[in-house]
Write an enzyme that holds these catalytic residues in place. Structure first.
Site, mmCIF file in Angstrom:
data_model
loop_
_atom_site.group_PDB
_atom_site.id
_atom_site.type_symbol
_atom_site.label_atom_id
_atom_site.label_comp_id
_atom_site.label_asym_id
_atom_site.label_seq_id
_atom_site.Cartn_x
_atom_site.Cartn_y
_atom_site.Cartn_z
ATOM 1 C CB SER A 29 36.024 -14.978 1.355
ATOM 2 O OG SER A 29 36.730 -16.006 0.717
ATOM 3 C CG ASP A 327 41.538 -20.584 -2.180
ATOM 4 O OD1 ASP A 327 41.134 -21.520 -2.901
ATOM 5 O OD2 ASP A 327 40.786 -19.709 -1.727
HETATM 6 C C1 S3P Z 1 35.596 -19.490 -1.007
HETATM 7 C C2 S3P Z 1 35.554 -20.833 -0.754
HETATM 8 C C3 S3P Z 1 36.536 -21.778 -1.293
HETATM 9 C C4 S3P Z 1 37.766 -21.077 -1.864
HETATM 10 C C5 S3P Z 1 37.398 -19.875 -2.678
HETATM 11 C C6 S3P Z 1 36.642 -18.879 -1.830
HETATM 12 C C7 S3P Z 1 34.558 -18.630 -0.409
HETATM 13 O O1 S3P Z 1 35.930 -22.535 -2.321
HETATM 14 O O2 S3P Z 1 38.519 -21.979 -2.630
HETATM 15 O O3 S3P Z 1 38.550 -19.245 -3.191
HETATM 16 O O4 S3P Z 1 34.716 -17.394 -0.399
HETATM 17 O O5 S3P Z 1 33.549 -19.176 0.079
HETATM 18 P P1 S3P Z 1 35.086 -23.877 -2.023
HETATM 19 O O6 S3P Z 1 33.861 -23.515 -1.304
HETATM 20 O O7 S3P Z 1 34.791 -24.457 -3.395
HETATM 21 O O8 S3P Z 1 36.017 -24.740 -1.232
#
Ligand code: S3P
Length: 448
Positions: A29, A327
């Site tokens: 992220s 996740d």
């Molecule tokens: C993330 C947000 C999450 C997560 C993804 C990374 C991010 O998704 O599942 O692996 O970096 O903002 P969602 O925003 O769809 O929940």
């Protein structure tokens, strides 16, 4: 799939004890956001410890296509010379975000309020995922989009030439949607307000502040109200990317499940919006401790020590914790299969729209390996068999989903028979060193 599209079948075998140190890669992220915010700043952002997984490499390529100068200096050191807020050039070609929902949704937000037209695509997994959750709020700025039926990629976005500020309540718990709206708000005069009812990962807010934007978060009866003042000049930063707690989850759970193991996973961020799995494992009775707890770059950090934990109990995971471990449910279900009793996971509808339908993918594979799973639209339960009692022996479909592949390979380390996955190629999207790192700890995982 591998980059050239050939499936990579893999098998894991009863192993152990696992021991040593697991240095997991940089946070996915934060890596995406470092590149995107670097591209929107004026001057050179330097990044250390960037995750060099395919998802992030695709975002790096995209930022270059928008006119930023992105340089790989080797060893996880990168730099981005940004073009400033509103400075994106129109790419000459289609932007391919590969497997990455985070990449495509954040980049859509970042370009949505510039007068450029961009077509996005991805791999077979990404092209099935819903994009209306992002294009709906972007339309409030005046952005237009045309995609395939169901709001799916490939999709063309026409950025708003004269965007107006937006006040938007995010209808699903999604850091990607929140972040897309905030990034779009950067190039808009006035204040953009995003409200989320459930707290999701807050890296965008923290990093925007770090890059010099005026952004505040207030907790009110409506939820978390995030206010961003538009058209800042973002200042380039020196960023050290912390190691990814979502990648740490795999060696941590492998150690907890594999007899005799004792593994140290150093330098893991314990931002409360990300650390739900570790809390849950401890509640289940895992021998997981935080060593050398400290604060670095404003983020709580620790070295995680995970030891074999044969007496874990199933629990009901509080639904309000879901966003902080969204996740990690696939690998939690693998741990749950080795605990005593039932583990209940509720309020997790979002799992159905990840790189795969993760409830379905895990349920099918766990059942094939002898574990009882019950499910509904937004919940699932796993009936644990106790430590080391999963029969195993089946091959699991991974549906181009890295976390499904790694979860089943962890399960094979402690099941009675080996467990195979049809394709481990997607692991390279987030954890390219998974095989060598796990092998170094003593895990027997092979390409078959
Ligand atoms: C993330 C947000 C999450 C997560 C993804 C990374 C991010 O998704 O599942 O692996 O970096 O903002 P969602 O925003 O769809 O929940």
């Amino acid at each position: 799939m591998s980059a050239h599209g050939t499936p990579i079948p893999m098998t894991s075998y009863a192993s152990g004890p696992l021991s040593g140190e697991a240095h997991v890669p940089g946070d996915k992220s934060i890596s995406h956001r470092s590149l995107i915010l670097g591209a929107m700043a004026i001057g050179e952002t330097r990044i250390t410890g960037l995750l060099e997984g395919q998802d992030v490499l695709d975002t790096a390529k995209a930022m270059a296509a928008f006119g930023a100068e992105v340089t790989n200096h080797g060893g996880g050191n990168w730099s981005v010379k940004g073009v400033g807020v509103g400075g994106f050039a129109e790419p000459d070609n289609v932007i391919d975000c590969g497997n990455s929902g985070t990449g495509v949704r954040l980049i859509m937000g970042a370009m949505a309020t510039s007068a450029i037209t961009v077509t996005f695509t991805g791999d077979a997994s990404l092209n099935k995922r819903p994009m209306a959750r992002v294009t709906d709020p972007l339309a409030l700025f005046g952005t237009q989009s045309v995609g395939r039926s169901g709001g799916r990629l490939p999709m063309t976005i026409v950025g708003a030439a004269d965007p107006a500020p937006v006040r938007y309540t995010v209808p699903v718990p999604s850091a990607q949607v929140k972040s897309a709206v905030l990034l779009a708000g950067l190039n808009v005069p006035g204040e953009t307000v995003v409200i989320e009812q459930e707290a999701t990962r807050d890296h965008t807010e923290r990093m925007l502040e770090g890059f010099g934007a005026e952004i505040t978060t207030e907790v009110t009866d409506e939820g978390r109200v995030i206010t961003l003042k538009g058209q800042p000049e973002l200042k380039p930063q020196d960023i050290t990317v912390p190691r990814d707690p979502s990648s740490a989850a795999f060696p941590v759970c492998a150690a907890i499940l594999t007899p005799g193991s004792d593994v140290l996973v150093p330098n893991i961020g314990l931002n409360p919006t990300r650390a739900g799995l570790f809390t849950t494992l401890r509640e289940m009775g895992a021998d997981l401790t935080y060593e050398n707890e400290r604060v670095e770059g404003g983020e709580p950090m620790a070295d995680l020590r995970a030891r074999y934990s044969p007496n874990m109990k199933g629990i009901s995971v509080p639904p309000e914790r879901a966003a902080s471990m969204i996740d990690e449910y696939p690998v939690l279900s693998v741990v749950a299969a080795n605990a005593e009793g039932v583990t209940e996971m509720r309020g997790v509808k979002e799992l159905r729209v990840k790189e795969s339908d993760r409830i379905d993918a895990m349920a099918v594979g766990l059942r094939a390996n002898g574990v009882q799973v019950d499910e509904g639209e937004d919940w699932w339960t796993v009936t644990g068999l106790g430590a080391g009692n999963v029969p195993g022996g089946a091959t699991c479909a991974t549906h181009l989903d890295h976390r499904i592949a790694m979860s089943f390979l962890v399960l094979g380390l402690c099941s009675k028979q080996p467990i195979s996955v049809d394709d481990g190629g997607a692991i390279a999207t987030s954890f390219p060193i998974f095989e060598s790192l796990m092998g170094g700890l003593g895990a027997k995982i092979e390409r078959t």
